[in-house]
Design an enzyme around this catalytic site. Structure first.
Site, PDB file in Angstrom:
ATOM      1  N   LYS A   1      50.732  49.739  67.404  1.00 19.80           N
ATOM      2  CA  LYS A   1      50.400  50.159  68.778  1.00 19.80           C
ATOM      3  C   LYS A   1      49.354  51.265  68.770  1.00 19.80           C
ATOM      4  O   LYS A   1      48.336  51.179  69.459  1.00 19.80           O
ATOM      5  CB  LYS A   1      51.671  50.641  69.482  1.00 19.80           C
ATOM      6  CG  LYS A   1      51.401  51.441  70.741  1.00 19.80           C
ATOM      7  CD  LYS A   1      52.682  51.880  71.388  1.00 19.80           C
ATOM      8  CE  LYS A   1      52.973  53.343  71.458  1.00 19.80           C
ATOM      9  NZ  LYS A   1      52.038  54.302  71.888  1.00 19.80           N
ATOM     10  N   ASN A   2      49.616  52.319  68.001  1.00 16.77           N
ATOM     11  CA  ASN A   2      48.738  53.489  68.094  1.00 16.77           C
ATOM     12  C   ASN A   2      47.354  53.239  67.500  1.00 16.77           C
ATOM     13  O   ASN A   2      46.407  53.957  67.827  1.00 16.77           O
ATOM     14  CB  ASN A   2      49.391  54.718  67.460  1.00 16.77           C
ATOM     15  CG  ASN A   2      50.506  55.265  68.341  1.00 16.77           C
ATOM     16  OD1 ASN A   2      50.627  54.885  69.511  1.00 16.77           O
ATOM     17  ND2 ASN A   2      51.319  56.142  67.790  1.00 16.77           N
TER      18      ASN A   2
ATOM     19  N   ARG B   1      48.830  57.537  78.000  1.00 20.83           N
ATOM     20  CA  ARG B   1      48.422  58.628  77.118  1.00 20.83           C
ATOM     21  C   ARG B   1      47.066  58.367  76.447  1.00 20.83           C
ATOM     22  O   ARG B   1      46.173  59.189  76.443  1.00 20.83           O
ATOM     23  CB  ARG B   1      49.517  58.822  76.063  1.00 20.83           C
ATOM     24  CG  ARG B   1      49.254  59.921  75.090  1.00 20.83           C
ATOM     25  CD  ARG B   1      49.652  61.256  75.674  1.00 20.83           C
ATOM     26  NE  ARG B   1      49.144  62.355  74.894  1.00 20.83           N
ATOM     27  CZ  ARG B   1      48.824  63.520  75.405  1.00 20.83           C
ATOM     28  NH1 ARG B   1      48.930  63.744  76.686  1.00 20.83           N
ATOM     29  NH2 ARG B   1      48.382  64.478  74.639  1.00 20.83           N
TER      30      ARG B   1
ATOM     31  N   CYS C   1      54.516  59.173  77.417  1.00 19.23           N
ATOM     32  CA  CYS C   1      55.892  59.652  77.285  1.00 19.23           C
ATOM     33  C   CYS C   1      55.947  61.156  77.495  1.00 19.23           C
ATOM     34  O   CYS C   1      55.090  61.893  77.011  1.00 19.23           O
ATOM     35  CB  CYS C   1      56.439  59.328  75.893  1.00 19.23           C
ATOM     36  SG  CYS C   1      56.933  57.619  75.720  1.00 19.23           S
TER      37      CYS C   1
ATOM     38  N   ARG D   1      51.721  68.360  76.494  1.00 22.16           N
ATOM     39  CA  ARG D   1      50.878  67.662  75.512  1.00 22.16           C
ATOM     40  C   ARG D   1      49.419  67.971  75.852  1.00 22.16           C
ATOM     41  O   ARG D   1      48.711  67.147  76.431  1.00 22.16           O
ATOM     42  CB  ARG D   1      51.157  66.153  75.539  1.00 22.16           C
ATOM     43  CG  ARG D   1      52.571  65.826  75.091  1.00 22.16           C
ATOM     44  CD  ARG D   1      52.872  64.338  75.149  1.00 22.16           C
ATOM     45  NE  ARG D   1      52.335  63.598  74.040  1.00 22.16           N
ATOM     46  CZ  ARG D   1      52.503  62.284  73.856  1.00 22.16           C
ATOM     47  NH1 ARG D   1      53.203  61.598  74.714  1.00 22.16           N
ATOM     48  NH2 ARG D   1      51.964  61.671  72.817  1.00 22.16           N
ATOM     49  N   PRO D   2      48.972  69.202  75.507  1.00 24.93           N
ATOM     50  CA  PRO D   2      47.605  69.591  75.872  1.00 24.93           C
ATOM     51  C   PRO D   2      46.561  68.756  75.147  1.00 24.93           C
ATOM     52  O   PRO D   2      46.863  68.132  74.121  1.00 24.93           O
ATOM     53  CB  PRO D   2      47.522  71.058  75.436  1.00 24.93           C
ATOM     54  CG  PRO D   2      48.616  71.251  74.451  1.00 24.93           C
ATOM     55  CD  PRO D   2      49.667  70.226  74.730  1.00 24.93           C
ATOM     56  N   ILE D   3      45.340  68.749  75.675  1.00 25.64           N
ATOM     57  CA  ILE D   3      44.254  68.038  74.982  1.00 25.64           C
ATOM     58  C   ILE D   3      43.084  69.003  74.703  1.00 25.64           C
ATOM     59  O   ILE D   3      41.938  68.600  74.636  1.00 25.64           O
ATOM     60  CB  ILE D   3      43.791  66.769  75.735  1.00 25.64           C
ATOM     61  CG1 ILE D   3      43.325  67.098  77.159  1.00 25.64           C
ATOM     62  CG2 ILE D   3      44.866  65.718  75.774  1.00 25.64           C
ATOM     63  CD1 ILE D   3      42.469  65.971  77.737  1.00 25.64           C
ATOM     64  N   ASP D   4      43.439  70.291  74.536  1.00 25.33           N
ATOM     65  CA  ASP D   4      42.405  71.303  74.294  1.00 25.33           C
ATOM     66  C   ASP D   4      41.591  71.025  73.033  1.00 25.33           C
ATOM     67  O   ASP D   4      40.390  71.309  72.982  1.00 25.33           O
ATOM     68  CB  ASP D   4      43.046  72.696  74.227  1.00 25.33           C
ATOM     69  CG  ASP D   4      44.140  72.768  73.169  1.00 25.33           C
ATOM     70  OD1 ASP D   4      45.050  71.918  73.209  1.00 25.33           O
ATOM     71  OD2 ASP D   4      44.066  73.645  72.288  1.00 25.33           O
ATOM     72  N   GLN D   5      42.214  70.461  71.997  1.00 27.19           N
ATOM     73  CA  GLN D   5      41.480  70.207  70.744  1.00 27.19           C
ATOM     74  C   GLN D   5      40.458  69.078  70.932  1.00 27.19           C
ATOM     75  O   GLN D   5      39.394  69.098  70.321  1.00 27.19           O
ATOM     76  CB  GLN D   5      42.441  69.851  69.602  1.00 27.19           C
ATOM     77  CG  GLN D   5      43.431  70.942  69.269  1.00 27.19           C
ATOM     78  CD  GLN D   5      42.744  72.235  68.830  1.00 27.19           C
ATOM     79  OE1 GLN D   5      41.894  72.234  67.946  1.00 27.19           O
ATOM     80  NE2 GLN D   5      43.091  73.329  69.474  1.00 27.19           N
TER      81      GLN D   5
ATOM     82  N   ASP E   1      57.663  60.001  65.474  1.00 31.17           N
ATOM     83  CA  ASP E   1      58.002  58.776  66.211  1.00 31.17           C
ATOM     84  C   ASP E   1      59.204  58.037  65.615  1.00 31.17           C
ATOM     85  O   ASP E   1      59.646  57.030  66.164  1.00 31.17           O
ATOM     86  CB  ASP E   1      56.788  57.833  66.270  1.00 31.17           C
ATOM     87  CG  ASP E   1      55.749  58.309  67.268  1.00 31.17           C
ATOM     88  OD1 ASP E   1      55.976  59.335  67.928  1.00 31.17           O
ATOM     89  OD2 ASP E   1      54.690  57.658  67.392  1.00 31.17           O
TER      90      ASP E   1
ATOM     91  N   ILE F   1      56.761  68.672  65.864  1.00 32.17           N
ATOM     92  CA  ILE F   1      55.504  68.241  66.504  1.00 32.17           C
ATOM     93  C   ILE F   1      55.570  68.412  68.024  1.00 32.17           C
ATOM     94  O   ILE F   1      54.666  68.977  68.621  1.00 32.17           O
ATOM     95  CB  ILE F   1      55.200  66.748  66.178  1.00 32.17           C
ATOM     96  CG1 ILE F   1      55.299  66.469  64.673  1.00 32.17           C
ATOM     97  CG2 ILE F   1      53.832  66.345  66.751  1.00 32.17           C
ATOM     98  CD1 ILE F   1      54.193  66.973  63.808  1.00 32.17           C
TER      99      ILE F   1
ATOM    100  N   ARG G   1      56.598  49.252  76.129  1.00 31.54           N
ATOM    101  CA  ARG G   1      55.279  49.840  75.884  1.00 31.54           C
ATOM    102  C   ARG G   1      54.895  49.692  74.414  1.00 31.54           C
ATOM    103  O   ARG G   1      53.706  49.657  74.085  1.00 31.54           O
ATOM    104  CB  ARG G   1      55.280  51.330  76.234  1.00 31.54           C
ATOM    105  CG  ARG G   1      55.251  51.639  77.713  1.00 31.54           C
ATOM    106  CD  ARG G   1      54.976  53.110  77.943  1.00 31.54           C
ATOM    107  NE  ARG G   1      54.054  53.573  76.929  1.00 31.54           N
ATOM    108  CZ  ARG G   1      54.147  54.724  76.274  1.00 31.54           C
ATOM    109  NH1 ARG G   1      55.103  55.556  76.539  1.00 31.54           N
ATOM    110  NH2 ARG G   1      53.264  55.042  75.350  1.00 31.54           N
TER     111      ARG G   1
END
Ligand code: UD1
Length: 431
Positions: free
Chosen positions: A22-23, A93, A117, A122-126, A306, A328, A398
Site C-alpha cells: 500500500k505505502n 494521508r 488515520c 502528524r505534522p508535515i513541517d519536514q 504499523d 513513532i 484502506r
C-alpha cells in the site's frame, strides 16, 4: 455499513498470497505525475486508498486504464490543472505526495491538508522545509496547502526527524530539479527504495535509497514507456505472520521479501513461534502458548509501528508480562480499550503498553479505530471464543485487499456482512 463477523478460535492453515505494498503504491501513483508519457504499474493492491489516489490523479488529468484488478496503464501527458480535489486530498494521508510530484511537473499545486488515520498530531513541517530548500514557497491556509516554485534547484536537505513521507516527497520534488539534491537522515523503509526504483526505471537518477543519504541528480524529463511491479507489502505479510502465530496455525505466506520481515520474524522466534524463510515466502507456525518480550517501534530496519497493534494483540495472549513502546506516533493505542472488552489485560502509560498475558479472549462487538488497529482486532476475533463483530471496517479496507476472503482461504470463519440480519445468519451457520 459493512462489518466483519468472526467466530473462533480457529487455527489458520494453508497458503496465502501477499499483494503489492500500500505505502509504495500510493507514492508511486503520484510519482507518475512526473512522467510526460505512459507507463504500466502492476502488483498494485486493489484497496480503497489506491482507488482514491487514482481518482485524484484522474481529476488532475491523468488517463487510467485498469488492465486487471491489480494492473493499470497510466497516461500523464495531459495534466490539466494545478488544483487537486480538496475533498479527496483532505481525506487521504498520502495526498501530500501530489505536492512533491506536481511541484516537479508544473511548479505549482494546491491540495487539501492531508487526512488519514488519526494517530495523533502528524505534522508535515519536514516536507515543507525540503520544498522550501529547493526554492518553493509553501503556504498553509484554511485547510489548504499551496506550493509554488518558478524553478526548483537541487539543495542539501537534513531531516530533523526520520520521516518516510518527507523523504519520498523531497525525492519527488528533486527528480526534475536543476542540479543535485542530497537528503541526509533519510528514511530507509522498503517503500522508499521502491519509489526510487520506480523513478529510476522511468529515467530518474537517484542513488543511495535504503541508506541514510539519498542523492538525486536532476534530469530533464522522465520517459515513461516502462512497466513497474510494486514491492510486496511488508505490513500485510507481517499481519498474516502474527495471525498464524496467534491462532497456533501453520501458514505459508507467499510473494514476500523475507529480508523486509526480519524485525517481525526475530520477535516471533524470540517468543517461541517457528519462522522458516524461503526465497520469496515465509512459513509461520506455532503449537503452544507463546512467551513475552519487549518491543519498541522504530524506523526501518527497526520494528514497524504499523505492526504494533497486531503484535500487541498476540502478546496479550502470551505468558508473562510484555511491554510495547510506541516511539513513532503519539496516539497509537486506541485499540487497547476494544481488546480489553475482549478480555485483554493491558495498561497504557504514556507511550508504553504494559501487557499481562491472559489465556483467552472472548468475542465482543468492537470498532476498528484505524487501519492497523482494525487488522489487530480481526486477529483477536480469530483467536477469541465466540462471535466477534467489527464495525468501521472501511479503515481495514484502506489497506488490505480481500482480507476476509484471504483469511477464509486459510480456514478462518469470517464474513463481511451489511446488517444485523446477516450477522444472525452467520451465527446460525456456525453454531
Ligand atoms: C508513513 C506511512 C505509515 C507509517 C509511517 C511510519 C504512508 C502513507 N504512511 O506515514 O503507514 O506508519 O510512515 O513508518 O506511507 N513527522 C514530523 N514532521 C514531518 C513528518 C513526520 O514531525 O514533516 C513525524 C510524525 O509525526 C511521526 C514521525 O515523524 O511522529 C514519522 O512519520 P512519517 O515517517 O513521516 O510517517 P508518515 O509518512 O506520515
Amino acid at each position: 455499513m459493512e462489518k466483519l463477523v468472526i467466530t473462533g478460535p480457529t487455527p489458520l492453515k494453508g497458503e496465502v498470497e501477499i499483494n503489492g505494498a500500500k505505502n509504495a503504491a500510493i507514492a508511486i501513483l503520484p510519482a507518475t505525475l512526473l512522467i510526460d508519457g505512459v507507463c504500466t504499474i502492476n502488483n498494485l493492491p486493489n484497496i480503497s486508498d489506491v482507488q482514491i489516489c487514482c481518482t485524484i490523479l484522474e481529476k488532475l488529468g491523468a488517463k487510467i486504464t485498469w488492465n486487471t484488478p491489480n494492473e493499470i496503464t497510466i497516461d500523464t501527458r495531459n495534466i490539466i490543472t494545478t488544483q487537486a480535489p480538496l475533498d479527496l486530498t483532505s481525506k487521504f494521508r498520502a495526498s501530500y505526495y501530489v505536492i512533491g510530484a506536481m511541484l516537479g511537473r508544473k511548479g505549482e499545486i494546491e491540495v487539501g491538508m492531508p487526512g488519514g488515520c488519526n494517530l495523533g498530531a502528524r505534522p508535515i513541517d519536514q516536507h515543507i522545509k525540503g520544498f522550501e530548500q529547493l526554492g518553493a514557497t509553501v503556504t498553509v491556509e484554511k485547510g489548504k496547502i499551496h506550493a509554488k516554485a518558478d524553478k526548483l534547484v537541487g539543495s542539501s536537505v537534513y531531516m530533523d526527524i526520520v520521516s518516510v513521507g518527507a523523504t519520498i516527497n523531497i525525492m519527488l520534488s528533486a527528480v526534475l530539479a536543476k542540479g543535485v539534491t542530497t537528503i541526509d537522515n533519510a528514511a530507509k523503509e522498503p517503500h522508499v527504495v521502491d519509489v526510487a526504483n520506480f523513478l529510476n526505471t522511468m529515467g530518474a537518477d537517484i542513488r543511495g535509497a535504503g541508506t541514510d543519504v539519498i542523492k538525486i541528480t536532476g534530469v530533464e524529463k522522465l520517459h515513461g514507456n516502462a512497466t513497474y511491479s510494486v514491492v510486496p507489502d511488508q505490513i500485510e505479510a507481517g499481519t498474516f505472520m502474527v495471525a498464524a502465530a496467534a491462532t497456533h496455525g501453520d501458514v505459508l505466506i507467499k510473494n514476500v521479501i523475507p529480508k523486509h520481515l526480519e524485525a517481525i520474524s526475530v520477535k516471533l522466534i524470540e517468543i517461541g513461534a517457528t519462522v522458516e524463510e524461503y526465497d520469496d515466502a515465509v512459513r509461520v507456525s506455532s503449537d503452544h502458548r507463546l512467551g513475552h518480550t519487549q518491543i519498541k517501534t522504530l524506523p526501518y530496519p527497526g520494528f514497524p509501528t504499523d505492526m504494533q497493534p497486531q503484535i500487541a494483540t498476540l502478546l496479550a495472549l502470551s505468558t508473562g508480562t510484555s511491554t510495547v513502546t510506541e516511539s513513532i506516533f503519539e496516539n497509537r493505542f486506541k485499540y487497547v480499550d476494544e481488546l480489553t472488552r475482549m478480555g485483554a489485560n493491558i495498561k497504557v502509560e504514556s507511550n508504553i503498553a504494559i501487557i499481562n498475558g491472559v489465556t483467552r479472549y472472548t468475542g465482543a462487538r468492537v470498532n476498528a479505530p484505524d487501519l492497523r488497529a482494525g487488522a489487530a482486532l480481526v486477529i483477536a476475533g480469530l483467536v477469541a471464543e465466540g462471535i466477534t463483530v467489527i464495525d468501521d471496517i472501511y479503515f481495514i479496507e484502506r489497506g488490505y485487499e480481500e482480507f476476509d476472503q484471504k483469511l477464509r482461504g486459510i480456514g478462518a470463519q469470517i464474513e463481511k456482512v451489511s446488517d444485523e440480519k446477516e450477522i444472525q445468519k452467520f451465527i446460525l451457520k456456525v453454531s
